[in-house]
Scaffold this motif. Structure first.
Motif, short mmCIF file in Angstrom:
data_model
loop_
_atom_site.label_atom_id
_atom_site.label_comp_id
_atom_site.label_asym_id
_atom_site.label_seq_id
_atom_site.Cartn_x
_atom_site.Cartn_y
_atom_site.Cartn_z
N VAL A 372 0.86 -1.19 0.00
CA VAL A 372 0.00 0.00 0.00
C VAL A 372 0.89 1.23 0.00
N VAL A 373 0.60 2.16 -0.91
CA VAL A 373 1.36 3.40 -1.02
C VAL A 373 0.45 4.57 -0.68
N ASP A 374 0.86 5.38 0.30
CA ASP A 374 0.14 6.60 0.67
C ASP A 374 1.11 7.76 0.48
N SER A 375 0.95 8.49 -0.63
CA SER A 375 1.94 9.51 -0.98
C SER A 375 1.27 10.72 -1.62
N PRO A 376 0.64 11.57 -0.81
CA PRO A 376 0.03 12.78 -1.37
C PRO A 376 1.10 13.75 -1.88
N GLN A 377 0.71 14.61 -2.78
CA GLN A 377 1.64 15.63 -3.27
C GLN A 377 2.10 16.51 -2.11
N GLY A 378 3.40 16.70 -2.03
CA GLY A 378 3.97 17.47 -0.93
C GLY A 378 4.42 16.60 0.23
N GLY A 379 4.09 15.30 0.17
CA GLY A 379 4.54 14.37 1.19
C GLY A 379 3.69 14.40 2.44
N PRO A 380 4.02 13.60 3.42
CA PRO A 380 5.07 12.58 3.37
C PRO A 380 4.60 11.34 2.61
N THR A 381 5.54 10.45 2.31
CA THR A 381 5.24 9.19 1.66
C THR A 381 5.36 8.05 2.67
N VAL A 382 4.32 7.25 2.77
CA VAL A 382 4.33 6.11 3.68
C VAL A 382 3.98 4.86 2.85
N VAL A 383 4.90 3.93 2.83
CA VAL A 383 4.69 2.67 2.12
C VAL A 383 4.59 1.56 3.15
N THR A 384 3.49 0.83 3.12
CA THR A 384 3.28 -0.27 4.05
C THR A 384 3.23 -1.58 3.27
N ALA A 385 4.02 -2.53 3.71
CA ALA A 385 4.05 -3.85 3.07
C ALA A 385 3.78 -4.91 4.12
N GLU A 386 3.03 -5.92 3.71
CA GLU A 386 2.74 -7.06 4.59
C GLU A 386 3.16 -8.34 3.89
N LEU A 387 3.76 -9.23 4.67
CA LEU A 387 4.14 -10.55 4.17
C LEU A 387 3.62 -11.60 5.14
N PRO A 388 3.26 -12.77 4.64
CA PRO A 388 2.85 -13.84 5.57
C PRO A 388 4.05 -14.30 6.39
N TRP A 389 3.85 -14.50 7.67
CA TRP A 389 4.94 -14.96 8.54
C TRP A 389 5.02 -16.48 8.47
N ARG A 390 6.21 -16.95 8.19
CA ARG A 390 6.49 -18.38 8.26
C ARG A 390 7.74 -18.57 9.11
N ASP A 391 7.66 -19.48 10.06
CA ASP A 391 8.80 -19.70 10.94
C ASP A 391 9.99 -20.25 10.16
N ARG A 392 11.13 -19.92 10.65
CA ARG A 392 12.37 -20.35 10.00
C ARG A 392 12.60 -21.84 10.23
N ALA A 393 12.90 -22.55 9.16
CA ALA A 393 13.19 -23.99 9.28
C ALA A 393 14.54 -24.19 9.95
N PRO A 394 14.75 -25.31 10.63
CA PRO A 394 16.00 -25.54 11.35
C PRO A 394 17.23 -25.46 10.43
N GLY A 395 17.13 -25.92 9.20
CA GLY A 395 18.29 -25.91 8.31
C GLY A 395 18.60 -24.56 7.71
N GLU A 396 17.74 -23.54 7.96
CA GLU A 396 17.97 -22.23 7.37
C GLU A 396 18.84 -21.35 8.24
N GLY A 397 19.30 -21.84 9.37
CA GLY A 397 20.19 -21.04 10.20
C GLY A 397 19.47 -20.37 11.33
#
Length: 397
Positions: A372-397
């Motif tokens: 989602v991009v919220d950027s009116p003329q003159g600012g400010p610009t706020v970009v919000t991103a969401e990702l699904p959370w997946r736990d780290r596998a044991p072999g990934e460090g």
């Protein structure tokens, strides 16, 4: 991001969103319903004969070689009958039923193709619909035809009741599995985005190697060859050429490190998002405050997407924003990884503005993320991103 608007399943189309109430006076909606009910008998007879002859024959011949292919072909034909019934209901009953997704073609191999058609839920629901429709077709034809001559004053009410039962059967048996079909369509679209993105990344890496480190290493090899030839004749000149080659080696190594950082930085693998994003922020032309509040590390794939999303957003801030300060916040909210990048620049950022925002949105959408991009003329610009959370596998460090 592109907004998607969908008509509710089974919503009427055509003249208005809702059918007018039944009344004693005949109107065109009533005549359409009567036509549909009278056509039920021949249509249901065709469907019933098809199911009995083709599918039952294929079912009983499954002990032979031709049984399963015949059954698969019969279910494919049932899909066509379902499509015609949806078109008839759409035209005469004003009920809109979305078409189900098409099954993959023969490119998957004969046995997977055969099995996918044998277990096709859309085909089996159409078979059930056609099998149970014959007695209903006889009933509706007889009642409607009789009422047309004997009970014609109340026929609109009778037709509306019978047509509503038809609408319910069409929606229940001929509509796609809403969530499943929607998910299949999204996955097909997302798969294309992922493939296109991967191809673009491969082309970028190939171009960077060819134009950068590879060209420099070729020059280095030629310089060392000339130095070898002059080693005995002109040692001083050869020493200068070796010194130049040493400098070329340093530059080539730096270019390779930059390229490797663009593929997957070592600091991200070793130390996680906090250290990796701090390193990216230190290279930004705008002072950036980085706050990462994560009790544990997400899966490597999610972590990588989060890193490259922030990295590209900070590059946009450096190139386009004319900002004085910026901030990056990363935190976890239940099963989502949230990213917020803000700057006090001139604003006006858009997904279609040519700054790579749409590419980021497509990448996140391919993994069930949001952008989602919220950027009116003159600012400010706020970009919000969401990702699904997946736990780290044991072999990934």
């Amino acid at each position: 991001m592109t907004e998607r608007h969908a008509r509710p399943m089974g919503a009427p189309e055509g003249d208005g969103d809702r059918l007018p109430p039944a009344r004693f006076a005949y109107d065109r909606h009533t005549w359409k319903e009567i036509a549909h009910l009278l056509a039920n008998l021949p249509v249901s007879l065709i469907g019933f004969v098809y199911v009995v002859t083709v599918l039952f024959t294929g079912f009983w011949l499954t002990v032979t070689v031709i049984g399963l292919p015949l059954l698969a072909a019969g279910l494919t034909g049932a899909r066509l009958l379902g499509r015609m019934e949806r078109a008839r209901a759409r035209k005469l009953l004003g009920v809109r039923v979305d078409e189900p997704s098409r099954l993959p073609g023969r490119g998957t191999g004969f046995l997977p193709w055969l099995w996918m058609r044998v277990k096709d839920p859309v085909g089996w629901r159409t078979v059930l619909y056609d099998f149970m429709r014959l007695p209903w077709g006889i009933l509706t034809f007889a009642v409607t035809l009789t009422s047309l001559f004997v009970l014609w004053p109340v026929l609109p009410f009778i037709a509306r009741g019978l047509a509503n039962a038809d609408r319910a059967m069409v929606r229940a048996l001929l509509s796609p599995s809403d969530e499943l079909e929607r998910r299949i369509a999204e996955l097909e679209s997302d798969r294309g985005v992922v493939v296109d993105t991967a191809n673009a990344d491969l082309r970028r890496i190939e171009r960077d190697l060819h134009d950068g480190a590879q060209a420099r290493l070729v020059n280095l090899a030629m310089g060392l060859g000339l130095a070898k030839e002059k080693l005995l004749e002109d040692p001083d000149s050869a020493a200068e050429m070796v010194a130049e080659a040493h400098g070329e080696v340093k530059l080539a190594l730096q270019e390779l490190r930059d390229l490797a950082r663009g593929i997957h930085p070592a600091v991200l693998t070793d130390r996680g998002l906090d250290a990796a994003l701090s390193a990216v922020a230190s290279r930004c032309t705008v002072p950036v405050k980085v706050t990462v509040d994560l009790a544990s590390r997400p899966a490597a794939a999610i972590e990588g997407i989060a890193y490259f999303t922030v990295s590209e957003l900070l590059q946009n801030i450096s190139k386009h924003s004319a900002a004085k300060t910026a901030s990056v916040e990363v935190w976890r909210a239940t099963d989502r990884l949230l990213i917020q990048v803000e700057d006090d620049g001139r604003g006006g950022a858009r997904l279609d503005g040519g700054s790579g925002m749409q590419g980021l949105a497509d990448r996140l959408d391919a993994v069930d993320g949001l952008f989602v991009v919220d950027s009116p003329q003159g600012g400010p610009t706020v970009v919000t991103a969401e990702l699904p959370w997946r736990d780290r596998a044991p072999g990934e460090g």
